[in-house]
Design a protein around this motif. Structure first.
Motif, PDB file in Angstrom:
ATOM      1  N   PHE A   1       7.616  10.841 -16.972  1.00 44.16           N
ATOM      2  CA  PHE A   1       6.628   9.989 -16.364  1.00 44.16           C
ATOM      3  C   PHE A   1       5.601  11.086 -15.859  1.00 44.16           C
ATOM      4  CE2 PHE A   1      10.283   7.474 -15.969  1.00 44.16           C
ATOM      5  CZ  PHE A   1       9.695   6.049 -16.625  1.00 44.16           C
ATOM      6  N   ILE A   2       4.359  10.656 -15.690  1.00 44.52           N
ATOM      7  CA  ILE A   2       3.267  11.412 -15.097  1.00 44.52           C
ATOM      8  C   ILE A   2       2.606  10.401 -13.948  1.00 44.52           C
ATOM      9  CG2 ILE A   2       2.890  12.893 -16.869  1.00 44.52           C
ATOM     10  CD1 ILE A   2       0.645  11.037 -17.658  1.00 44.52           C
ATOM     11  N   PRO A   3       2.088  11.215 -12.926  1.00 42.08           N
ATOM     12  CA  PRO A   3       1.587  10.462 -11.734  1.00 42.08           C
ATOM     13  C   PRO A   3       0.566   9.747 -12.150  1.00 42.08           C
ATOM     14  CG  PRO A   3       2.163  12.567 -11.017  1.00 42.08           C
ATOM     15  CD  PRO A   3       2.387  12.446 -12.484  1.00 42.08           C
ATOM     16  N   PHE A   4       0.434   8.522 -11.654  1.00 43.52           N
ATOM     17  CA  PHE A   4      -1.050   7.713 -11.922  1.00 43.52           C
ATOM     18  C   PHE A   4      -2.024   8.159 -10.698  1.00 43.52           C
ATOM     19  CE2 PHE A   4      -3.495   3.872 -11.077  1.00 43.52           C
ATOM     20  CZ  PHE A   4      -4.206   3.926 -12.544  1.00 43.52           C
ATOM     21  N   ASP A   5      -3.158   8.508 -11.076  1.00 39.48           N
ATOM     22  CA  ASP A   5      -4.366   8.966 -10.199  1.00 39.48           C
ATOM     23  C   ASP A   5      -5.218   7.785  -9.814  1.00 39.48           C
ATOM     24  OD1 ASP A   5      -6.367  10.199  -8.754  1.00 39.48           O
ATOM     25  OD2 ASP A   5      -6.720  11.788 -10.376  1.00 39.48           O
TER      26      ASP A   5
ATOM     27  N   LEU B   1       0.785  -1.248   0.023  1.00 43.69           N
ATOM     28  CA  LEU B   1       0.012  -0.179   0.090  1.00 43.69           C
ATOM     29  C   LEU B   1       0.904   1.311  -0.081  1.00 43.69           C
ATOM     30  CD1 LEU B   1      -2.970  -0.915   2.520  1.00 43.69           C
ATOM     31  CD2 LEU B   1      -2.794  -1.341   0.010  1.00 43.69           C
ATOM     32  N   ASN B   2       1.931   1.127   0.514  1.00 39.55           N
ATOM     33  CA  ASN B   2       2.940   2.559   0.512  1.00 39.55           C
ATOM     34  C   ASN B   2       3.560   2.535  -0.740  1.00 39.55           C
ATOM     35  OD1 ASN B   2       4.744   0.396   0.579  1.00 39.55           O
ATOM     36  ND2 ASN B   2       5.791   0.909   2.562  1.00 39.55           N
ATOM     37  N   SER B   3       3.323   1.672  -1.597  1.00 41.33           N
ATOM     38  CA  SER B   3       3.756   1.855  -3.099  1.00 41.33           C
ATOM     39  C   SER B   3       2.595   2.560  -4.039  1.00 41.33           C
ATOM     40  CB  SER B   3       4.274   0.749  -3.677  1.00 41.33           C
ATOM     41  OG  SER B   3       5.366   0.061  -3.009  1.00 41.33           O
ATOM     42  N   LEU B   4       1.533   2.904  -3.580  1.00 43.98           N
ATOM     43  CA  LEU B   4       0.404   3.175  -4.340  1.00 43.98           C
ATOM     44  C   LEU B   4       0.838   4.669  -4.854  1.00 43.98           C
ATOM     45  CD1 LEU B   4      -2.630   1.958  -2.523  1.00 43.98           C
ATOM     46  CD2 LEU B   4      -1.604   1.060  -4.589  1.00 43.98           C
ATOM     47  N   LYS B   5       1.555   5.185  -3.995  1.00 41.83           N
ATOM     48  CA  LYS B   5       1.644   6.962  -4.580  1.00 41.83           C
ATOM     49  C   LYS B   5       2.981   6.988  -5.403  1.00 41.83           C
ATOM     50  CE  LYS B   5      -0.558   8.656  -0.273  1.00 41.83           C
ATOM     51  NZ  LYS B   5      -0.684   9.444   0.798  1.00 41.83           N
ATOM     52  N   THR B   6       3.499   5.944  -5.646  1.00 42.01           N
ATOM     53  CA  THR B   6       4.804   5.804  -6.377  1.00 42.01           C
ATOM     54  C   THR B   6       4.468   5.309  -7.978  1.00 42.01           C
ATOM     55  OG1 THR B   6       5.550   3.590  -6.014  1.00 42.01           O
ATOM     56  CG2 THR B   6       6.095   5.404  -4.488  1.00 42.01           C
ATOM     57  N   ILE B   7       3.253   4.967  -8.091  1.00 44.91           N
ATOM     58  CA  ILE B   7       2.829   4.436  -9.632  1.00 44.91           C
ATOM     59  C   ILE B   7       2.879   5.707 -10.335  1.00 44.91           C
ATOM     60  CG2 ILE B   7       1.318   3.197 -10.810  1.00 44.91           C
ATOM     61  CD1 ILE B   7      -0.059   2.195  -8.152  1.00 44.91           C
ATOM     62  N   SER B   8       3.367   5.452 -11.568  1.00 43.51           N
ATOM     63  CA  SER B   8       3.416   6.539 -12.654  1.00 43.51           C
ATOM     64  C   SER B   8       3.410   6.027 -14.059  1.00 43.51           C
ATOM     65  CB  SER B   8       4.917   7.360 -12.753  1.00 43.51           C
ATOM     66  OG  SER B   8       5.762   6.439 -12.663  1.00 43.51           O
TER      67      SER B   8
END
Length: 455
Positions: free
Chosen positions: A240-244, A213-220
């Motif tokens: 890269f652009i952040p994944f919403d 779960l702590n990797s969810l904000k690192t998805i791009s």
């Protein structure tokens, strides 16, 4: 029906050779290395649970060897533990003649490697040798067994005994050591890291893993309109652009599965390319996950508690399996095969009583208990595999737990058959085919059905 595995175990010359190499005996006594091995591995007693008097009585009843309790206790020393460990490692390294089915339903993968660990709590007197942490009563002791198992051939690849405080992450170098091309790796979250998954890709192997779960904000995602330097190279900050993730999750309905290809996970300098599969749970799975997360939440900040409960409604899986062969609907069922190793640990603890070691005993006796049980497990697995190979001709689905239990029962009766394995194999073949059929719960997919579509 012959097996190198079992013939080796009963070859007394080999056992005596190993005993002399580790210094267990300088001369052959009445209480031979073979008798010591049988006492720990096959006798119907638990050396970490039973008193010495019971072990002595069993020894006399089964092998007509009369020795004092103190003499037995002296045998539980560091040299005897080295002997058992050497026997165990020798058995583990033997290349078995694995029967390959005519229709190989797992042709794309050389092996399906499952990795997990189980922890056994020991008496607090061993907390220095096998630390386990602290509780209200003070320091306690625990021992961890890490297992790598090949589900395709139903054989152990590696087993390591360590202190209970050793983190699963520290076991990753051993998994790398045994990994080969075209292996499918199904690890628990404790054994996963971006660096490890990159190594899987480098080795031309495959993985299916839950996403932390702590990797969810690192998805791009790759930027479709990046900016470039004058020399034509892409500017790193625009690549890269952040994944919403929040936007995607909020638009999903219960039971829906979405897939995102070519996503990248990790920081700017350390990204892992993979497929991302998001599932919005429903029904029993959602309720079960909600209860688990609620029980684990300890943070005093209310908004974080609610955020964790909301994210618990979703399952996040990552994989490098090709989409053409393994569509999104198959990813979670494939990962669910990992639970087979959990079931194996339950068999170990309930049937072989490998967890029965809470008494205050010396370290060497506890270690002898564990290595003896591990040897028993290796022999049990080999006999079980032989039985299932023979009976598979009739297209019969057998229960691993039931077969394991039946084999365990007869291993304790080996002395009645003068340690002739073929005699009990003949009995088990007739018994297992009728009494070990696998039952299936209504509405659930069995592991055999999952294996059938892994093509």
């Amino acid at each position: 029906m012959e097996s190198k595995y079992l013939n080796f175990l009963l070859d007394e010359n080999e056992i005596n050779r190993i005993a002399k190499e580790v210094g267990l005996c300088k001369r052959i006594r009445t209480f031979t290395p073979l008798e010591l091995l049988k006492m720990v591995v096959f006798y119907p007693n638990n050396i970490a649970k039973d008193i010495l008097d019971e072990i002595s009585l069993n020894l006399f009843e089964i092998s007509s060897i009369s020795v004092s309790n103190e003499s037995i206790n002296k045998r539980f020393n560091s040299t005897f533990v080295k002997f058992l460990k050497a026997i165990f490692l020798e058995l583990l390294n033997i290349k078995l003649n694995v029967k390959i089915p005519e229709k190989n339903i797992l042709e794309p993968f050389n092996r399906i490697l499952l990795t997990d660990s189980t922890v056994s709590k020991l008496h607090s007197s061993l907390s220095e040798e096998y630390p386990g942490g602290r509780n209200q009563e003070g320091p306690y002791s625990s021992l961890k067994i890490n297992l790598i198992k090949d589900l395709k051939n139903n054989t152990p690849v590696d087993i390591q005994v360590s202190r209970g405080t050793k983190n699963d992450y520290e076991f990753l170098p051993r998994i790398k050591k045994f990994m080969k091309a075209k292996d499918l790796i199904l690890n628990d979250l404790g054994y996963c890291s971006l660096e490890f998954l990159k190594h899987v890709i480098k080795k031309k192997a495959f993985f299916v893993s839950k996403l932390k779960l702590n990797s969810l904000k690192t998805i791009s995602l790759e930027n479709p309109n990046p900016t470039y330097f004058k020399n034509g190279t892409v500017k790193l900050q625009n690549k890269f652009i952040p994944f919403d993730i929040e936007k995607e999750c909020n638009s999903m309905v219960a039971g829906e599965i979405r897939e995102f290809e070519n996503v990248h996970i990790g920081g700017d300098s350390d990204k892992l390319p993979c497929r991302l599969i998001i599932t919005k749970l429903d029904g029993v799975l959602e309720e079960r996950r909600h209860k688990t997360v609620t029980k684990k939440i300890r943070d005093s900040r209310p908004y974080l508690k609610e955020e964790k409960r909301e994210i618990a409604k979703f399952g996040f899986m990552i994989t490098n399996l090709p989409k053409a062969s393994y569509p999104k609907e198959q990813i979670y069922p494939i990962y669910s095969l990992r639970w087979q190793i959990e079931l194996e640990f339950k068999n170990w603890k309930s049937i072989l009583e490998i967890d029965e070691s809470h008494r205050k005993l010396k370290k060497e006796r506890i270690e002898a208990h564990f290595y003896g049980k591990l040897i028993n497990i290796l022999v049990n697995n080999e006999i079980s595999k032989m039985l299932k190979d023979e009976i598979a001709i009739e297209n019969t689905v057998l229960s691993d737990k039931k077969v394991f239990h039946h084999v365990s029962y007869y291993l304790e009766k080996l002395h009645h058959y003068n340690y002739r394995f073929n005699d009990i194999l003949d009995k088990l073949k007739r018994l297992v085919a009728k009494t070990c059929l696998k039952s299936k719960k209504k509405g659930e997919t069995s592991s055999n059905e999952v294996m059938d579509f892994v093509t």
